[in-house]
Write an enzyme that holds these catalytic residues in place. Structure first.
Site, PDB file in Angstrom:
ATOM      1  NE  ARG A 276       2.343   2.973  12.851  1.00 35.42           N
ATOM      2  CZ  ARG A 276       1.321   3.500  13.636  1.00 35.42           C
ATOM      3  NH1 ARG A 276       1.947   4.466  14.271  1.00 35.42           N
ATOM      4  NH2 ARG A 276       0.200   3.211  13.594  1.00 35.42           N
TER       5      ARG A 276
ATOM      6  CE  LYS B 285      -7.983   6.961   3.960  1.00 43.01           C
ATOM      7  NZ  LYS B 285      -6.645   6.251   3.972  1.00 43.01           N
TER       8      LYS B 285
ATOM      9  CE  LYS C 198      -2.098   2.415   3.498  1.00 39.37           C
ATOM     10  NZ  LYS C 198      -2.891   3.494   3.726  1.00 39.37           N
TER      11      LYS C 198
HETATM   12  O1  C5P Z   1       1.541   1.193  11.137  1.00 35.23           O
HETATM   13  P1  C5P Z   1      -0.231   0.697  10.703  1.00 35.23           P
HETATM   14  O2  C5P Z   1      -0.149  -0.799  10.808  1.00 35.23           O
HETATM   15  O3  C5P Z   1      -0.892   1.623  11.803  1.00 35.23           O
HETATM   16  O4  C5P Z   1      -0.709   1.384   9.398  1.00 35.23           O
HETATM   17  C1  C5P Z   1      -2.002   1.248   8.972  1.00 35.23           C
HETATM   18  C2  C5P Z   1      -2.109   1.763   7.745  1.00 35.23           C
HETATM   19  O5  C5P Z   1      -3.410   1.931   7.496  1.00 35.23           O
HETATM   20  C3  C5P Z   1      -1.689   3.242   7.489  1.00 35.23           C
HETATM   21  O6  C5P Z   1      -1.296   3.452   6.357  1.00 35.23           O
HETATM   22  C4  C5P Z   1      -2.869   4.480   7.948  1.00 35.23           C
HETATM   23  O7  C5P Z   1      -2.797   5.531   7.221  1.00 35.23           O
HETATM   24  C5  C5P Z   1      -4.141   3.163   7.286  1.00 35.23           C
HETATM   25  N1  C5P Z   1      -5.266   3.314   8.271  1.00 35.23           N
HETATM   26  C6  C5P Z   1      -5.600   3.371   9.409  1.00 35.23           C
HETATM   27  N2  C5P Z   1      -6.614   3.289  10.027  1.00 35.23           N
HETATM   28  C7  C5P Z   1      -7.564   3.697   9.183  1.00 35.23           C
HETATM   29  C8  C5P Z   1      -7.580   3.844   8.021  1.00 35.23           C
HETATM   30  C9  C5P Z   1      -6.328   3.830   7.495  1.00 35.23           C
HETATM   31  O8  C5P Z   1      -4.574   2.916  10.227  1.00 35.23           O
HETATM   32  N3  C5P Z   1      -8.971   3.847   9.777  1.00 35.23           N
END
Ligand code: C5P
Length: 248
Positions: free
Chosen positions: A226, A73, A39
């Site tokens: 992460r 988005k 992504k």
């Molecule tokens: O690092 P992490 O696993 O938290 O990343 C999650 C990804 O999903 C990021 O790119 C974040 O912008 C996206 N995201 C999120 N929560 C949402 C929508 C999108 O964490 N509600």
């Protein structure tokens, strides 16, 4: 799992182009790639655009069947969103996100344009996923914008509207999977962030679920950033998640 394909999309959230390229190489390389897709979002795309995508995520890697989720988005009038979609179809994204709050005409224009442009270029049609209610918004935030519905009701309403307007699925929080699966049927794509393998740091995510739980509830794809990208060995971290899911 009957379907052993890897549902994990690794979120590469950085403007550091060499770092993005290295991360993508490490989790997609080898005979058995550690993730099912990559992504790239606003942060990366605003900094580096289409040339950055081609550099960090080159065609030979894509050709191995790794998915590409372009998380932009989009939210604007129908003509402008359609133009934005038209501009990125040549990158052959598997998924593109648009805001469902843009309304049915916008969603329909986006879906029709994605199909028409893909057919013109002779590439696969990108699947369009809707963003419903941002998980950063609570009931009071919705009320402040004139929306009286509670967030979970509004998520269902917008997802049903997205489905009727030609979208292929939605992004949703782990807590919304079961209700959306029941409301929108088995084929509607549910792409789910907020996923944390058991024992990993939650960071700023408040409502998290393990990969296995999310898939059991009906998630088709998981977005994980992460826990993979900040691991000392991102490929090994992703392989461990794939093994937990029976996709490794
Ligand atoms: O690092 P992490 O696993 O938290 O990343 C999650 C990804 O999903 C990021 O790119 C974040 O912008 C996206 N995201 C999120 N929560 C949402 C929508 C999108 O964490 N509600």
């Amino acid at each position: 799992m009957a379907d052993r394909s890897n549902p994990v999309y690794c979120a590469v959230d950085t403007v550091d182009l060499p770092l993005a390229a290295r991360l993508i190489r490490s989790v997609t390389g080898g005979t058995c790639p550690a993730v099912g897709g990559i992504k790239l979002g606003l942060e990366f795309f605003l900094a580096h655009g289409a040339p950055g995508v081609r550099y960090a995520f080159p065609a030979p890697v894509r050709a191995t069947g790794i998915g590409f989720f372009l998380d932009l988005k989009l939210h604007d009038i129908p003509n402008t969103v359609a133009g934005g979609i038209r501009a990125v179809v040549e990158l052959e994204p598997t998924f593109i996100t648009i805001h469902t709050a843009g309304g049915p005409a916008m969603m329909r224009a986006a879906a029709e344009t994605a199909a028409a442009e893909a057919s013109r270029l002779g590439v696969a049609r990108p699947r369009l996923l809707g963003v419903t209610v941002l998980t950063s918004l609570d009931r009071a935030d919705l009320e402040a914008t004139g929306v009286a519905a509670d967030p979970s009701g509004q998520v269902l309403r917008l997802a049903a509207l997205a489905r009727r307007s030609g979208l292929d699925g939605v992004i949703c929080s782990p807590l919304e999977i079961a209700a959306l699966r029941a409301e929108c049927g088995p084929d509607f794509v549910l792409m789910v962030p907020g996923i944390r393998p058991a024992g990993s740091a939650t960071g700023d995510q408040k409502r998290v679920m393990t990969p296995g739980e999310a898939v059991r509830l009906g998630a088709h794809h998981l977005v994980i950033g992460r826990p993979i990208t900040e691991a000392s060995d991102p490929a090994a971290a992703a392989q461990a998640i794939a093994r937990e899911l029976g996709a490794g």
